[in-house]
Design a protein around this motif. Structure first.
Motif, short mmCIF file in Angstrom:
data_model
loop_
_atom_site.label_atom_id
_atom_site.label_comp_id
_atom_site.label_asym_id
_atom_site.label_seq_id
_atom_site.Cartn_x
_atom_site.Cartn_y
_atom_site.Cartn_z
N LEU A 187 -8.69 -6.03 -9.61
CA LEU A 187 -8.30 -6.31 -8.22
C LEU A 187 -8.98 -7.63 -7.86
CD1 LEU A 187 -6.77 -4.99 -5.83
CD2 LEU A 187 -8.98 -4.17 -5.05
N ASP A 188 -8.20 -8.71 -7.82
CA ASP A 188 -8.78 -10.04 -7.63
C ASP A 188 -8.57 -10.56 -6.21
OD1 ASP A 188 -6.09 -10.73 -7.55
OD2 ASP A 188 -6.11 -11.79 -9.47
N ALA A 189 -8.97 -11.80 -5.98
CA ALA A 189 -8.87 -12.41 -4.65
C ALA A 189 -7.42 -12.48 -4.17
CB ALA A 189 -9.49 -13.81 -4.67
N GLN A 190 -6.48 -12.76 -5.09
CA GLN A 190 -5.06 -12.81 -4.71
C GLN A 190 -4.60 -11.47 -4.16
OE1 GLN A 190 -2.65 -15.54 -4.92
NE2 GLN A 190 -1.60 -14.06 -3.64
N CYS A 191 -5.01 -10.39 -4.81
CA CYS A 191 -4.66 -9.05 -4.33
C CYS A 191 -5.24 -8.82 -2.93
CB CYS A 191 -5.20 -7.98 -5.28
SG CYS A 191 -4.45 -7.95 -6.92
N GLN A 192 -6.49 -9.20 -2.75
CA GLN A 192 -7.14 -8.98 -1.47
C GLN A 192 -6.47 -9.76 -0.35
OE1 GLN A 192 -11.24 -9.79 -2.45
NE2 GLN A 192 -11.45 -7.85 -3.55
N VAL A 193 -6.08 -11.01 -0.62
CA VAL A 193 -5.38 -11.82 0.37
C VAL A 193 -4.07 -11.15 0.77
CG1 VAL A 193 -4.09 -14.01 0.64
CG2 VAL A 193 -6.41 -14.04 -0.28
N LEU A 194 -3.40 -10.52 -0.19
CA LEU A 194 -2.13 -9.85 0.07
C LEU A 194 -2.29 -8.48 0.72
CD1 LEU A 194 -0.35 -10.82 -3.26
CD2 LEU A 194 0.25 -11.63 -0.97
N LYS A 205 -4.91 -2.77 -1.81
CA LYS A 205 -6.15 -2.00 -1.96
C LYS A 205 -6.31 -1.46 -3.38
CE LYS A 205 -7.11 -2.02 2.51
NZ LYS A 205 -7.55 -3.31 2.93
N ASP A 206 -5.19 -1.15 -4.06
CA ASP A 206 -5.20 -0.67 -5.44
C ASP A 206 -4.02 -1.32 -6.16
OD1 ASP A 206 -4.97 0.74 -7.88
OD2 ASP A 206 -5.80 2.54 -6.97
N ASN A 207 -4.31 -2.15 -7.14
CA ASN A 207 -3.25 -2.91 -7.80
C ASN A 207 -2.61 -2.17 -8.98
OD1 ASN A 207 -5.49 -3.11 -9.46
ND2 ASN A 207 -5.01 -5.20 -10.11
N LEU A 208 -2.98 -0.91 -9.23
CA LEU A 208 -2.37 -0.08 -10.27
C LEU A 208 -2.41 -0.77 -11.64
CD1 LEU A 208 0.78 1.04 -8.23
CD2 LEU A 208 -1.47 2.15 -8.34
N CYS A 209 -3.44 -1.59 -11.86
CA CYS A 209 -3.65 -2.38 -13.09
C CYS A 209 -2.70 -3.58 -13.18
CB CYS A 209 -3.54 -1.53 -14.34
SG CYS A 209 -4.94 -0.42 -14.57
N GLY A 210 -1.94 -3.85 -12.14
CA GLY A 210 -0.99 -4.95 -12.18
C GLY A 210 -1.54 -6.25 -11.63
N LYS A 211 -0.89 -7.34 -11.99
CA LYS A 211 -1.20 -8.65 -11.45
C LYS A 211 -0.48 -8.77 -10.12
CE LYS A 211 -1.09 -13.55 -12.59
NZ LYS A 211 -2.35 -13.78 -11.93
N CYS A 212 -1.18 -9.22 -9.10
CA CYS A 212 -0.63 -9.36 -7.76
C CYS A 212 -0.05 -10.76 -7.57
CB CYS A 212 -1.72 -9.15 -6.71
SG CYS A 212 -2.54 -7.56 -6.78
N THR A 213 1.19 -10.82 -7.11
CA THR A 213 1.79 -12.10 -6.76
C THR A 213 2.53 -11.93 -5.44
OG1 THR A 213 3.74 -11.59 -8.12
CG2 THR A 213 2.06 -12.97 -9.12
N PRO A 214 2.48 -12.97 -4.59
CA PRO A 214 3.18 -12.88 -3.30
C PRO A 214 4.69 -12.85 -3.50
CG PRO A 214 2.16 -15.05 -3.57
CD PRO A 214 1.78 -14.24 -4.76
N HIS A 215 5.35 -12.15 -2.62
CA HIS A 215 6.81 -12.03 -2.63
C HIS A 215 7.33 -12.82 -1.43
CE1 HIS A 215 10.76 -10.13 -2.62
NE2 HIS A 215 10.48 -9.70 -3.84
N GLY A 216 8.41 -13.54 -1.59
CA GLY A 216 8.94 -14.38 -0.53
C GLY A 216 9.22 -13.67 0.78
N SER A 217 9.41 -12.37 0.76
CA SER A 217 9.76 -11.64 1.98
C SER A 217 8.53 -11.15 2.74
CB SER A 217 10.65 -10.45 1.62
OG SER A 217 9.94 -9.54 0.79
#
Length: 157
Positions: A100-107, A110-122
């Motif tokens: 769970l990195d800074a990108q996840c926290q900005v978005l 709370k739990d990234n399910l082991c995934g990489k977090c990326t912003p979605h245009g919507s």
């Protein structure tokens, strides 16, 4: 070294190369398929070693029982290490798990399910893990009824 403590795990960027000149040497058995757990006590490629490992437990040659096979020697090894908990190879469900990195926290994740977090245009976000998949508490999610608009997908979000 042999019997040592592993503090920082090796990454998948590690790799070696044989030396062409010196051939016909005794070698540790490492010619098994990666992840072949039934050969973990005899093959150096079966799984990642844990602290306190003993190279002497591995067979010599090309099979678990050992044989007289001889190969070219290892001439070069490239080693890279990661901090504990980093995204890297490992047994499911803990291996290949993004922190769970800074990108996840900005978005607001709370739990990234082991995934990489990326912003979605919507205004939302996307979680993605293409090696071992998204998971929580030792289990993945059902591969049925997971499409757009399903309650399962909405509940995971």
């Amino acid at each position: 070294g042999n019997g040592g403590t592993i503090t920082d795990p090796p990454t998948p960027n590690c790799g070696g190369k044989s030396l062409g000149g010196a051939s016909s040497q005794v070698h540790w058995y490492g010619n098994c398929r990666k992840g072949r757990s039934r050969e973990k006590n005899c093959c150096s490629n079966a799984e990642l070693l844990q602290s306190g490992f003993d190279w002497n437990k591995f067979s010599k040659g090309n099979r678990c029982g050992g044989d007289s096979d001889k190969d070219r020697v290892l001439g070069k090894i490239h080693c890279e290490f990661a901090a504990p908990g980093s995204y890297m190879a490992g047994a499911w469900p803990t291996g290949w798990c993004h922190k769970l990195d800074a990108q996840c926290q900005v978005l607001g994740v709370k739990d990234n399910l082991c995934g990489k977090c990326t912003p979605h245009g919507s205004g939302g976000f996307k979680l993605e893990e293409n090696v071992a998949g998204l998971r929580w508490n030792g289990a993945s999610f059902d591969d049925n009824q997971i499409g757009r608009g399903t309650y399962q997908a909405m509940n995971i979000c």
